[in-house]
Design a protein around this motif. Structure first.
Motif, PDB file in Angstrom:
ATOM      1  N   ASN B  54       0.828  -1.212   0.000  1.00  0.00           N
ATOM      2  CA  ASN B  54       0.000   0.000   0.000  1.00  0.00           C
ATOM      3  C   ASN B  54       0.859   1.258   0.000  1.00  0.00           C
ATOM      4  N   VAL B  55       1.875   1.283   0.876  1.00  0.00           N
ATOM      5  CA  VAL B  55       2.739   2.463   0.970  1.00  0.00           C
ATOM      6  C   VAL B  55       3.463   2.691  -0.355  1.00  0.00           C
ATOM      7  N   PHE B  56       3.997   1.606  -0.913  1.00  0.00           N
ATOM      8  CA  PHE B  56       4.783   1.724  -2.137  1.00  0.00           C
ATOM      9  C   PHE B  56       3.928   2.186  -3.307  1.00  0.00           C
ATOM     10  N   ILE B  57       2.746   1.576  -3.420  1.00  0.00           N
ATOM     11  CA  ILE B  57       1.895   1.919  -4.557  1.00  0.00           C
ATOM     12  C   ILE B  57       1.370   3.341  -4.410  1.00  0.00           C
ATOM     13  N   ARG B  61       1.931   6.329  -7.088  1.00  0.00           N
ATOM     14  CA  ARG B  61       0.644   6.414  -7.775  1.00  0.00           C
ATOM     15  C   ARG B  61       0.633   7.424  -8.913  1.00  0.00           C
ATOM     16  N   LYS B  62       1.503   8.457  -8.829  1.00  0.00           N
ATOM     17  CA  LYS B  62       1.493   9.457  -9.903  1.00  0.00           C
ATOM     18  C   LYS B  62       2.419   9.072 -11.036  1.00  0.00           C
ATOM     19  N   LEU B  63       3.280   8.066 -10.809  1.00  0.00           N
ATOM     20  CA  LEU B  63       4.246   7.655 -11.835  1.00  0.00           C
ATOM     21  C   LEU B  63       3.722   6.513 -12.698  1.00  0.00           C
ATOM     22  N   ILE B  64       2.841   5.687 -12.120  1.00  0.00           N
ATOM     23  CA  ILE B  64       2.391   4.494 -12.846  1.00  0.00           C
ATOM     24  C   ILE B  64       1.354   4.883 -13.896  1.00  0.00           C
ATOM     25  N   PRO B  65       1.619   4.558 -15.173  1.00  0.00           N
ATOM     26  CA  PRO B  65       0.618   4.855 -16.204  1.00  0.00           C
ATOM     27  C   PRO B  65      -0.630   4.012 -16.000  1.00  0.00           C
ATOM     28  N   ASN B  66      -1.751   4.584 -16.306  1.00  0.00           N
ATOM     29  CA  ASN B  66      -3.013   3.939 -16.004  1.00  0.00           C
ATOM     30  C   ASN B  66      -3.202   2.592 -16.716  1.00  0.00           C
ATOM     31  N   GLU B  67      -2.690   2.490 -17.954  1.00  0.00           N
ATOM     32  CA  GLU B  67      -2.966   1.291 -18.754  1.00  0.00           C
ATOM     33  C   GLU B  67      -2.280   0.053 -18.200  1.00  0.00           C
ATOM     34  N   VAL B  68      -1.098   0.237 -17.625  1.00  0.00           N
ATOM     35  CA  VAL B  68      -0.356  -0.942 -17.173  1.00  0.00           C
ATOM     36  C   VAL B  68      -0.323  -1.044 -15.651  1.00  0.00           C
ATOM     37  N   ARG B  69      -1.307  -0.402 -14.994  1.00  0.00           N
ATOM     38  CA  ARG B  69      -1.201  -0.319 -13.531  1.00  0.00           C
ATOM     39  C   ARG B  69      -1.289  -1.687 -12.867  1.00  0.00           C
ATOM     40  N   ILE B  70      -2.170  -2.569 -13.366  1.00  0.00           N
ATOM     41  CA  ILE B  70      -2.322  -3.872 -12.697  1.00  0.00           C
ATOM     42  C   ILE B  70      -1.000  -4.637 -12.747  1.00  0.00           C
ATOM     43  N   ALA B  71      -0.346  -4.624 -13.913  1.00  0.00           N
ATOM     44  CA  ALA B  71       0.936  -5.320 -14.040  1.00  0.00           C
ATOM     45  C   ALA B  71       1.953  -4.736 -13.067  1.00  0.00           C
ATOM     46  N   CYS B  72       1.976  -3.381 -12.948  1.00  0.00           N
ATOM     47  CA  CYS B  72       2.904  -2.746 -12.011  1.00  0.00           C
ATOM     48  C   CYS B  72       2.599  -3.166 -10.578  1.00  0.00           C
ATOM     49  N   TYR B  73       1.316  -3.168 -10.215  1.00  0.00           N
ATOM     50  CA  TYR B  73       0.950  -3.575  -8.856  1.00  0.00           C
ATOM     51  C   TYR B  73       1.443  -4.989  -8.590  1.00  0.00           C
ATOM     52  N   ILE B  74       1.253  -5.868  -9.568  1.00  0.00           N
ATOM     53  CA  ILE B  74       1.619  -7.269  -9.340  1.00  0.00           C
ATOM     54  C   ILE B  74       3.118  -7.401  -9.124  1.00  0.00           C
ATOM     55  N   VAL B  75       3.906  -6.630  -9.877  1.00  0.00           N
ATOM     56  CA  VAL B  75       5.358  -6.704  -9.688  1.00  0.00           C
ATOM     57  C   VAL B  75       5.737  -6.219  -8.292  1.00  0.00           C
ATOM     58  N   VAL B  76       5.156  -5.076  -7.862  1.00  0.00           N
ATOM     59  CA  VAL B  76       5.450  -4.550  -6.520  1.00  0.00           C
ATOM     60  C   VAL B  76       5.052  -5.573  -5.459  1.00  0.00           C
ATOM     61  N   ILE B  77       3.830  -6.113  -5.596  1.00  0.00           N
ATOM     62  CA  ILE B  77       3.330  -7.049  -4.586  1.00  0.00           C
ATOM     63  C   ILE B  77       4.199  -8.299  -4.544  1.00  0.00           C
ATOM     64  N   PHE B 119      -7.797   1.784  -2.973  1.00  0.00           N
ATOM     65  CA  PHE B 119      -7.406   2.779  -1.973  1.00  0.00           C
ATOM     66  C   PHE B 119      -6.047   3.423  -2.238  1.00  0.00           C
ATOM     67  N   ALA B 120      -4.993   2.575  -2.284  1.00  0.00           N
ATOM     68  CA  ALA B 120      -3.642   3.138  -2.307  1.00  0.00           C
ATOM     69  C   ALA B 120      -3.385   3.969  -3.549  1.00  0.00           C
ATOM     70  N   SER B 121      -4.015   3.617  -4.675  1.00  0.00           N
ATOM     71  CA  SER B 121      -3.732   4.358  -5.897  1.00  0.00           C
ATOM     72  C   SER B 121      -4.443   5.707  -5.931  1.00  0.00           C
ATOM     73  N   LYS B 122      -5.288   5.972  -4.909  1.00  0.00           N
ATOM     74  CA  LYS B 122      -6.026   7.237  -4.920  1.00  0.00           C
ATOM     75  C   LYS B 122      -5.735   8.099  -3.703  1.00  0.00           C
ATOM     76  N   ASN B 123      -5.015   7.542  -2.698  1.00  0.00           N
ATOM     77  CA  ASN B 123      -4.852   8.264  -1.442  1.00  0.00           C
ATOM     78  C   ASN B 123      -3.385   8.433  -1.069  1.00  0.00           C
ATOM     79  N   GLY B 124      -3.170   9.311  -0.070  1.00  0.00           N
ATOM     80  CA  GLY B 124      -1.812   9.620   0.358  1.00  0.00           C
ATOM     81  C   GLY B 124      -1.141   8.472   1.086  1.00  0.00           C
ATOM     82  N   VAL B 125       0.161   8.669   1.365  1.00  0.00           N
ATOM     83  CA  VAL B 125       0.964   7.583   1.927  1.00  0.00           C
ATOM     84  C   VAL B 125       0.483   7.175   3.315  1.00  0.00           C
ATOM     85  N   LEU B 126       0.249   8.169   4.206  1.00  0.00           N
ATOM     86  CA  LEU B 126      -0.121   7.838   5.581  1.00  0.00           C
ATOM     87  C   LEU B 126      -1.466   7.129   5.638  1.00  0.00           C
ATOM     88  N   ASP B 127      -2.425   7.643   4.864  1.00  0.00           N
ATOM     89  CA  ASP B 127      -3.735   6.995   4.814  1.00  0.00           C
ATOM     90  C   ASP B 127      -3.597   5.560   4.332  1.00  0.00           C
TER      91      ASP B 127
END
Lengths: 199, 209
Positions: B54-57, B61-77, B119-127
């Protein structure tokens, strides 16, 4: 590698160690799309298709790339990437060359990347089998087990709509209990072999 | 922070509990609930990964392009999952052995992907951090409540301490079978639903007045 061995692998993957009812893999799509038999069948077919091919590919990648370079610790990352790419490719390939199949499976394909049955089958195959053929047969048979389970359960849920459970049991709780009863039926095949762990 | 901590707490543990309300991550919830130790271990592993991802994503969140976001999330996770998997293998090998396949399978657990996406892709780090923490604890709470019942009735122990033996009771082997996982989870979910409905019904008239 003889035929009997392959049949044994297939039989135990479909019935004795059914993915849903004894290994708990792929329960989310199982509960999600078993609302009616035709969508359940579509999902089951798409999963069969993907698991068979992904097992073939992940096993090959493990043997040819990860093992020679001692990168086995990257298995999870490598496999999930392979599966994600494979699902995307399959979608494009089917759309272009087999439109009939694409229309039948289309909406289920993107959901499959996050189906834990696919990654689970890949990891289990690498862990317990030594040849590509065994791994592929295991993948195919496990997926057929998933198909059988989801079809049976879709039939059960069709009847469940007419049931009138207590208010707090309505919806998911009663569905889970029905799934438990199906799992009980399947545990008959294993003779409730408690000496053997399911993990 | 956009939301107070109490909101995250209530959301994760009760109102939006990932297992009891959202029905996410059912595979692992069913599979590892054979003993409280397994449930607790799995829950904490999940919480750790959920917080990290959650923190990382949220940071990216502003760097990950919308089209490939799921793939990016999976790599981070999957990076965090591999780290936790290797740590468990090194320091708690017994837990790692009994959870087995379900640690690497956290990669495709819908809870993590759902929190990343919703959540994480729309909210700040602490939240995102607190969301991850309390969603993880909600999952742990669900696992513990199911595994407590299954371990007590299935083996007659709690945390491995015999409870049934001194009382002269016999454990029910049924609670060790896969079927009991579905049924216990179903009954506990119904119980949680009944309690929250009752609490809501008690609160509702006050708001109207």
């Amino acid at each position: 590698m003889d035929l009997a061995n392959l049949l044994l692998i297939a039989f135990s993957a479909i019935i004795v160690e059914n993915f849903i009812f004894s290994r708990f893999l792929g329960v989310c799509p199982f509960l999600g799309v078993s609302n009616n038999p035709s969508t359940a069948f579509g999902m089951g077919l798409a999963v069969t298709f993907v698991i068979t091919i992904s097992n073939l590919m992940t096993f090959g990648i493990n043997e040819l790339i990860l093992k020679p370079y001692r990168l086995e610790f990257l298995q999870t990352i490598a496999f999930i990437l392979v599966i994600a790419v494979l699902v995307q490719l399959l979608e494009m390939f089917l759309k272009r060359f087999v439109p009939v199949l694409y229309h039948a499976l289309g909406i289920y394909l993107p959901l499959i990347t996050t189906n834990c049955a696919v990654l689970g089958a890949a990891l289990l195959a690498v862990e317990s089998y030594t040849s590509v053929l065994e791994a592929t047969v295991f993948g195919f048979a496990s997926a057929i087990g998933f198909l059988v389970a989801i079809l049976i359960f879709a039939g059960v849920r069709e009847r469940l709509v007419f049931a009138d459970p207590p208010k707090s049991f309505g919806g998911m709780p009663i569905t889970l209990i029905a799934a438990g009863l199906c799992a009980m039926a399947f545990s008959g095949f294993s003779g409730i072999d408690l000496t053997k762990s399911i993990f | 922070m956009k939301y107070p901590i109490t909101k995250h707490l209530k959301d994760g543990l009760l109102e939006n509990n990932p297992v009891f309300v959202q029905f996410l991550g059912m595979c692992s919830a069913l599979a590892v609930s054979t003993s409280v130790i397994n449930g607790l271990g799995m829950g904490l592993a999940m919480t750790a990964i959920l917080i990290c991802s959650n923190v990382f994503i949220s940071l990216l969140r502003k760097l990950i392009p919308n089209e490939v976001r799921i793939a990016c999330y999976i790599v981070v996770i999957s990076t965090f999952v591999t780290a936790v998997d290797l740590l468990l293998k090194a320091y708690i090998p017994s837990l790692s052995a009994s959870l087995g396949l379900f640690i690497p399978l956290i990669v495709v657990n819908c809870i993590i992907l759902a929190r990343a996406e919703a959540f994480a892709s729309k909210n700040g780090v602490l939240d995102s951090l607190f969301d991850g923490l309390f969603m993880g604890l909600g999952y742990t709470f669900a696992l513990i409540s199911v595994s407590l019942i299954r371990e007590l009735f299935g083996s007659g122990t709690i945390f491995g301490i015999p409870v049934f033996d001194p009382l002269g009771l016999q454990p029910l082997l049924f609670f060790q079978t896969p079927a009991s996982a579905f049924i216990t989870l179903g009954v506990v979910t119904a119980l949680v639903k009944a309690i929250t409905n009752r609490v809501r019904a008690r609160k509702a008239p006050k708001i109207k007045i």
